[in-house]
Scaffold this motif. Structure first.
Motif, PDB file in Angstrom:
ATOM      1  N   ALA A  19      -6.355 -34.447  37.063  1.00 20.25           N
ATOM      2  CA  ALA A  19      -4.756 -34.709  37.578  1.00 20.25           C
ATOM      3  C   ALA A  19      -3.971 -33.816  36.797  1.00 20.25           C
ATOM      4  CB  ALA A  19      -4.406 -36.047  37.540  1.00 20.25           C
ATOM      5  N   THR A  20      -4.234 -33.764  35.379  1.00 20.20           N
ATOM      6  CA  THR A  20      -3.173 -32.918  34.469  1.00 20.20           C
ATOM      7  C   THR A  20      -3.378 -31.654  34.775  1.00 20.20           C
ATOM      8  OG1 THR A  20      -3.501 -34.985  32.713  1.00 20.20           O
ATOM      9  CG2 THR A  20      -2.876 -32.884  31.848  1.00 20.20           C
ATOM     10  N   ARG A  21      -4.426 -31.296  34.982  1.00 23.53           N
ATOM     11  CA  ARG A  21      -4.752 -29.759  35.090  1.00 23.53           C
ATOM     12  C   ARG A  21      -3.994 -29.388  36.386  1.00 23.53           C
ATOM     13  NH1 ARG A  21     -10.731 -29.597  34.969  1.00 23.53           N
ATOM     14  NH2 ARG A  21     -10.825 -30.698  33.076  1.00 23.53           N
ATOM     15  N   SER A  22      -3.864 -30.129  37.416  1.00 23.36           N
ATOM     16  CA  SER A  22      -3.075 -29.900  38.533  1.00 23.36           C
ATOM     17  C   SER A  22      -1.792 -30.178  38.624  1.00 23.36           C
ATOM     18  CB  SER A  22      -3.892 -30.639  39.892  1.00 23.36           C
ATOM     19  OG  SER A  22      -3.749 -31.843  39.723  1.00 23.36           O
ATOM     20  N   GLY A  23      -1.380 -30.832  37.546  1.00 24.88           N
ATOM     21  CA  GLY A  23       0.144 -31.189  37.398  1.00 24.88           C
ATOM     22  C   GLY A  23       0.456 -32.468  38.088  1.00 24.88           C
ATOM     23  N   GLU A  24      -0.435 -33.315  38.282  1.00 25.82           N
ATOM     24  CA  GLU A  24      -0.357 -34.786  38.762  1.00 25.82           C
ATOM     25  C   GLU A  24      -0.539 -35.830  37.788  1.00 25.82           C
ATOM     26  OE1 GLU A  24      -2.698 -34.832  42.169  1.00 25.82           O
ATOM     27  OE2 GLU A  24      -2.078 -32.926  42.861  1.00 25.82           O
ATOM     28  N   SER A  25      -0.165 -35.529  36.504  1.00 24.26           N
ATOM     29  CA  SER A  25      -0.633 -36.511  35.367  1.00 24.26           C
ATOM     30  C   SER A  25      -0.087 -37.896  35.706  1.00 24.26           C
ATOM     31  CB  SER A  25      -0.042 -35.767  34.063  1.00 24.26           C
ATOM     32  OG  SER A  25      -0.409 -36.790  32.860  1.00 24.26           O
ATOM     33  N   ASN A  26      -0.968 -39.043  35.536  1.00 32.52           N
ATOM     34  CA  ASN A  26      -0.509 -40.250  35.671  1.00 32.52           C
ATOM     35  C   ASN A  26      -0.251 -41.006  34.340  1.00 32.52           C
ATOM     36  OD1 ASN A  26      -1.249 -40.087  38.295  1.00 32.52           O
ATOM     37  ND2 ASN A  26      -3.243 -40.787  38.169  1.00 32.52           N
ATOM     38  N   ASP A  27      -0.478 -40.297  33.188  1.00 29.52           N
ATOM     39  CA  ASP A  27      -0.246 -40.850  31.966  1.00 29.52           C
ATOM     40  C   ASP A  27       0.502 -39.707  31.190  1.00 29.52           C
ATOM     41  OD1 ASP A  27      -3.362 -40.514  30.268  1.00 29.52           O
ATOM     42  OD2 ASP A  27      -2.425 -39.139  31.718  1.00 29.52           O
ATOM     43  N   GLU A  28       0.828 -40.170  29.856  1.00 29.95           N
ATOM     44  CA  GLU A  28       1.597 -39.249  29.044  1.00 29.95           C
ATOM     45  C   GLU A  28       0.585 -38.866  27.891  1.00 29.95           C
ATOM     46  OE1 GLU A  28       5.603 -40.382  28.419  1.00 29.95           O
ATOM     47  OE2 GLU A  28       6.030 -41.114  30.259  1.00 29.95           O
ATOM     48  N   PHE A  29      -0.554 -38.420  27.973  1.00 31.54           N
ATOM     49  CA  PHE A  29      -1.235 -38.280  26.884  1.00 31.54           C
ATOM     50  C   PHE A  29      -0.629 -37.231  26.237  1.00 31.54           C
ATOM     51  CE2 PHE A  29      -4.877 -36.032  24.972  1.00 31.54           C
ATOM     52  CZ  PHE A  29      -5.466 -37.039  24.141  1.00 31.54           C
ATOM     53  N   ASP A  30      -0.743 -37.339  24.695  1.00 36.86           N
ATOM     54  CA  ASP A  30      -0.084 -36.225  23.822  1.00 36.86           C
ATOM     55  C   ASP A  30      -1.368 -35.909  22.987  1.00 36.86           C
ATOM     56  OD1 ASP A  30       1.312 -34.559  22.347  1.00 36.86           O
ATOM     57  OD2 ASP A  30       2.517 -36.303  21.281  1.00 36.86           O
ATOM     58  N   PRO A  31      -1.847 -34.604  23.174  1.00 38.67           N
ATOM     59  CA  PRO A  31      -2.913 -34.132  22.272  1.00 38.67           C
ATOM     60  C   PRO A  31      -2.263 -33.709  20.866  1.00 38.67           C
ATOM     61  CG  PRO A  31      -2.437 -32.521  24.030  1.00 38.67           C
ATOM     62  CD  PRO A  31      -1.692 -33.891  24.406  1.00 38.67           C
ATOM     63  N   GLU A  32      -1.084 -33.518  20.710  1.00 44.01           N
ATOM     64  CA  GLU A  32      -0.407 -32.976  19.755  1.00 44.01           C
ATOM     65  C   GLU A  32      -0.388 -33.918  18.623  1.00 44.01           C
ATOM     66  OE1 GLU A  32       1.040 -30.138  18.960  1.00 44.01           O
ATOM     67  OE2 GLU A  32       0.260 -29.451  20.648  1.00 44.01           O
ATOM     68  N   GLN A  33      -0.501 -35.463  18.860  1.00 44.92           N
ATOM     69  CA  GLN A  33      -0.662 -36.374  17.676  1.00 44.92           C
ATOM     70  C   GLN A  33      -2.175 -36.261  17.193  1.00 44.92           C
ATOM     71  OE1 GLN A  33      -0.570 -40.346  19.130  1.00 44.92           O
ATOM     72  NE2 GLN A  33      -1.792 -39.557  20.957  1.00 44.92           N
ATOM     73  N   TYR A  34      -2.994 -35.698  17.946  1.00 44.72           N
ATOM     74  CA  TYR A  34      -4.387 -35.348  17.434  1.00 44.72           C
ATOM     75  C   TYR A  34      -4.454 -34.390  16.664  1.00 44.72           C
ATOM     76  CZ  TYR A  34      -5.436 -39.634  20.327  1.00 44.72           C
ATOM     77  OH  TYR A  34      -5.340 -40.830  20.729  1.00 44.72           O
ATOM     78  N   LEU A  35      -3.883 -33.131  17.041  1.00 43.89           N
ATOM     79  CA  LEU A  35      -3.921 -32.131  16.388  1.00 43.89           C
ATOM     80  C   LEU A  35      -3.281 -32.191  15.017  1.00 43.89           C
ATOM     81  CD1 LEU A  35      -2.812 -29.483  19.500  1.00 43.89           C
ATOM     82  CD2 LEU A  35      -5.139 -29.786  18.112  1.00 43.89           C
ATOM     83  N   ASP A  36      -2.400 -32.853  14.947  1.00 42.85           N
ATOM     84  CA  ASP A  36      -1.810 -33.012  13.669  1.00 42.85           C
ATOM     85  C   ASP A  36      -2.635 -33.819  12.480  1.00 42.85           C
ATOM     86  OD1 ASP A  36       0.679 -31.976  14.559  1.00 42.85           O
ATOM     87  OD2 ASP A  36       1.552 -33.598  15.070  1.00 42.85           O
ATOM     88  N   ALA A  37      -3.581 -34.716  13.321  1.00 35.93           N
ATOM     89  CA  ALA A  37      -4.340 -35.320  12.350  1.00 35.93           C
ATOM     90  C   ALA A  37      -5.618 -34.596  11.869  1.00 35.93           C
ATOM     91  CB  ALA A  37      -4.532 -36.877  12.940  1.00 35.93           C
ATOM     92  N   LEU A  38      -6.084 -33.630  13.102  1.00 34.75           N
ATOM     93  CA  LEU A  38      -7.186 -32.988  12.974  1.00 34.75           C
ATOM     94  C   LEU A  38      -7.739 -32.810  11.644  1.00 34.75           C
ATOM     95  CD1 LEU A  38      -9.566 -32.126  14.791  1.00 34.75           C
ATOM     96  CD2 LEU A  38      -8.430 -30.186  15.169  1.00 34.75           C
TER      97      LEU A  38
END
Length: 106
Positions: A19-38
């Motif tokens: 859904a995120t890929r098609s622009g219909e995201s149901n949630d607000e997942f933020d991968p940036e928070q994980y990139l910072d901790a990576l």
């Protein structure tokens, strides 16, 4: 719905990703928070990544770690490379972080 709640959770996460890929995201997942901790220098290093190598590469790796005159940190180089791959392949990284979130819930 399956008999395994973990399978159901992974399936739901996959649907959210689609859904995120098609622009219909149901949630607000933020991968940036994980990139910072990576690859954070302050984050505890509690997991290991095993990579099979030849005897020659293992000997060279050991010598690199032990050599005082070489300013190279092979382990940090591998961490840096994995971080670059996370930026290069954001879909795969997001999928991994969604799975990690699910695993942390159980």
């Amino acid at each position: 719905m399956s008999d395994n709640p973990m399978t159901d959770a992974f399936d739901a996460a996959e649907e959210d990703q689609e859904a995120t890929r098609s622009g219909e995201s149901n949630d607000e997942f933020d991968p940036e928070q994980y990139l910072d901790a990576l690859n954070s220098g302050s984050a505890p290093k509690e997991k290991t990544v095993g990579i099979a190598v030849t005897t020659e590469m293992h000997a060279f790796y050991q010598e690199l770690q032990n050599a005082d005159e070489v300013e190279a940190n092979p382990a940090q180089s591998i961490r840096d490379h994995l971080e670059k791959l996370a930026h290069r392949h954001p879909e795969v990284f997001e999928k991994a972080m969604r799975k990690l979130e699910i695993e942390r819930e159980f």
